[in-house]
Design an enzyme around this catalytic site. Structure first.
Site, short mmCIF file in Angstrom:
data_model
loop_
_atom_site.label_atom_id
_atom_site.label_comp_id
_atom_site.label_asym_id
_atom_site.label_seq_id
_atom_site.Cartn_x
_atom_site.Cartn_y
_atom_site.Cartn_z
N ASP A 105 -54.99 -13.56 3.76
CA ASP A 105 -55.38 -14.92 4.14
C ASP A 105 -55.89 -14.90 5.59
O ASP A 105 -55.56 -13.99 6.36
CB ASP A 105 -54.14 -15.82 4.00
CG ASP A 105 -54.49 -17.29 3.90
OD1 ASP A 105 -55.64 -17.63 3.59
OD2 ASP A 105 -53.58 -18.12 4.13
N HIS A 106 -56.66 -15.92 5.98
CA HIS A 106 -57.17 -16.12 7.35
C HIS A 106 -57.03 -14.91 8.28
O HIS A 106 -55.97 -14.70 8.90
CB HIS A 106 -56.39 -17.26 8.04
CG HIS A 106 -56.65 -18.59 7.47
ND1 HIS A 106 -57.78 -19.31 7.75
CD2 HIS A 106 -55.92 -19.36 6.63
CE1 HIS A 106 -57.74 -20.46 7.10
NE2 HIS A 106 -56.63 -20.51 6.41
N HIS A 146 -58.41 -25.13 1.16
CA HIS A 146 -57.22 -24.82 1.95
C HIS A 146 -56.44 -26.11 2.16
O HIS A 146 -56.96 -27.20 1.99
CB HIS A 146 -57.63 -24.21 3.30
CG HIS A 146 -58.03 -22.77 3.19
ND1 HIS A 146 -57.36 -21.76 3.82
CD2 HIS A 146 -59.04 -22.19 2.50
CE1 HIS A 146 -57.94 -20.61 3.53
NE2 HIS A 146 -58.98 -20.84 2.73
N GLY A 147 -55.18 -25.96 2.58
CA GLY A 147 -54.38 -27.15 2.89
C GLY A 147 -53.98 -27.92 1.65
O GLY A 147 -54.05 -29.14 1.61
N HIS A 155 -54.19 -28.33 7.23
CA HIS A 155 -53.16 -27.29 7.14
C HIS A 155 -51.84 -27.94 7.53
O HIS A 155 -51.69 -28.39 8.67
CB HIS A 155 -53.46 -26.14 8.11
CG HIS A 155 -54.42 -25.14 7.56
ND1 HIS A 155 -55.49 -24.65 8.28
CD2 HIS A 155 -54.47 -24.51 6.35
CE1 HIS A 155 -56.15 -23.76 7.54
NE2 HIS A 155 -55.56 -23.66 6.38
#
Ligand code: 13P
Length: 283
Positions: free
Chosen positions: A81-82, A208-209, A180
């Protein structure tokens, strides 16, 4: 079995479903996510963020996920991820991750394009998928994201088309109003903008989130091109609330017992999200 993100999302896109992507950072969370997928019989993305490298190494996560999924017929994706650091992305690929997210969303557009393209070349050579992000999410409450809050910057549909064409990414994370962490106040999620992005971009889109996003909005997003939905904060919030509740009643619980209970709580919350995402097929 372990598959690439591209393979799993291509199928989800055809069936108008979304696959849940759940953040892991311990054996309890890894077991919980894998167990939920087995119980619900749905594919899952096991997602490890570079911000959790103090909790587990890439190699530890890869060994555990591979071991737990190797004999399964269900598709699992092991996803980074990220990540802004290309050396960490390289290590994840070498460790056996089947998908990576390069996050250049805080960079100027041209720089984000150039870096994402370089990551795609490196990853695709090893048959590893790449997700990238355009636009940026605001930070809500209780998020564990370490990034600086750049505020909500919505994804521009035309830039999204150019970005995908120039980089060759396999999936694009878009910013349409999710945050997020948990929402402060009522979420304002722009499904209208998502529809515009979908007209311009053919690769699967990523939300996302996911934590705290109303179910009806989730369904609308899936009907309009979202094929992967990330959840982190709520998994932690739910498990910690259950842990507190349990320890108030049973303060002398042995650590080993608590670890098993936590696995089960992760399985419960993840299973609920999996069914919402995967079962949300338009009839
Ligand atoms: P939440 O913490 O809001 O669920 O977001 C998770 C996420 O997007 C991880 O990349």
């Amino acid at each position: 079995m372990l598959c690439t993100l591209k393979e799993v999302l291509r199928q989800a896109q055809k069936e108008q479903r979304a696959i849940g992507s759940f953040n892991v950072y311990s054996m309890e969370t890894i077991h919980g996510v894998v167990q939920a997928a087995k119980e619900k019989n749905v594919p899952a993305i096991v997602s490890f963020g570079a911000s959790y490298l103090k909790n587990m190494t890439l190699e530890e996560v890869a060994a555990a996920v591979r071991r737990l999924t190797v004999t399964e017929e269900l598709p699992f994706v092991l996803h980074l991820d990220h990540c802004q650091d290309r050396a960490i992305i390289r290590r994840a690929i070498d460790a056996g991750f089947t998908s990576v997210m390069y996050d250049g969303s805080a960079l100027p557009f041209a720089q984000n394009v150039a870096n994402t393209k370089a990551v795609c070349q490196m990853a695709h050579e090893k048959n590893v998928s790449v997700e990238a992000e355009l636009g940026s999410l605001a930070l809500g409450d209780y998020s564990n994201e370490t990034e600086i809050d750049h505020g909500q910057q919505y994804t521009d549909p035309n830039s999204a088309r150019v970005f995908v064409e120039e980089t060759g990414v396999d999936a694009l994370a878009v910013s349409i109003g999710t945050v997020h962490g948990m929402y402060r106040g009522t979420p304002n999620i722009r499904v209208d903008l998502l529809k515009e992005i979908k007209k311009q971009v053919s690769v699967p889109l990523v939300l996302h989130g996911g934590s705290g996003t109303p179910e009806e909005i989730i369904r609308q997003c899936i009907q309009n091109g979202i094929c992967k939905i990330n959840v982190n904060t709520e998994l932690s919030q739910y498990t910690m609330a259950k842990t507190k509740e349990h320890l108030c009643k049973e303060p002398n619980t042995h650590f080993s017992q608590l670890s098993l209970l936590q696995r089960g709580w992760v399985t419960d919350i993840v299973g609920n999200y999996m069914m919402l995402f995967y079962g949300a097929k338009m009839r």
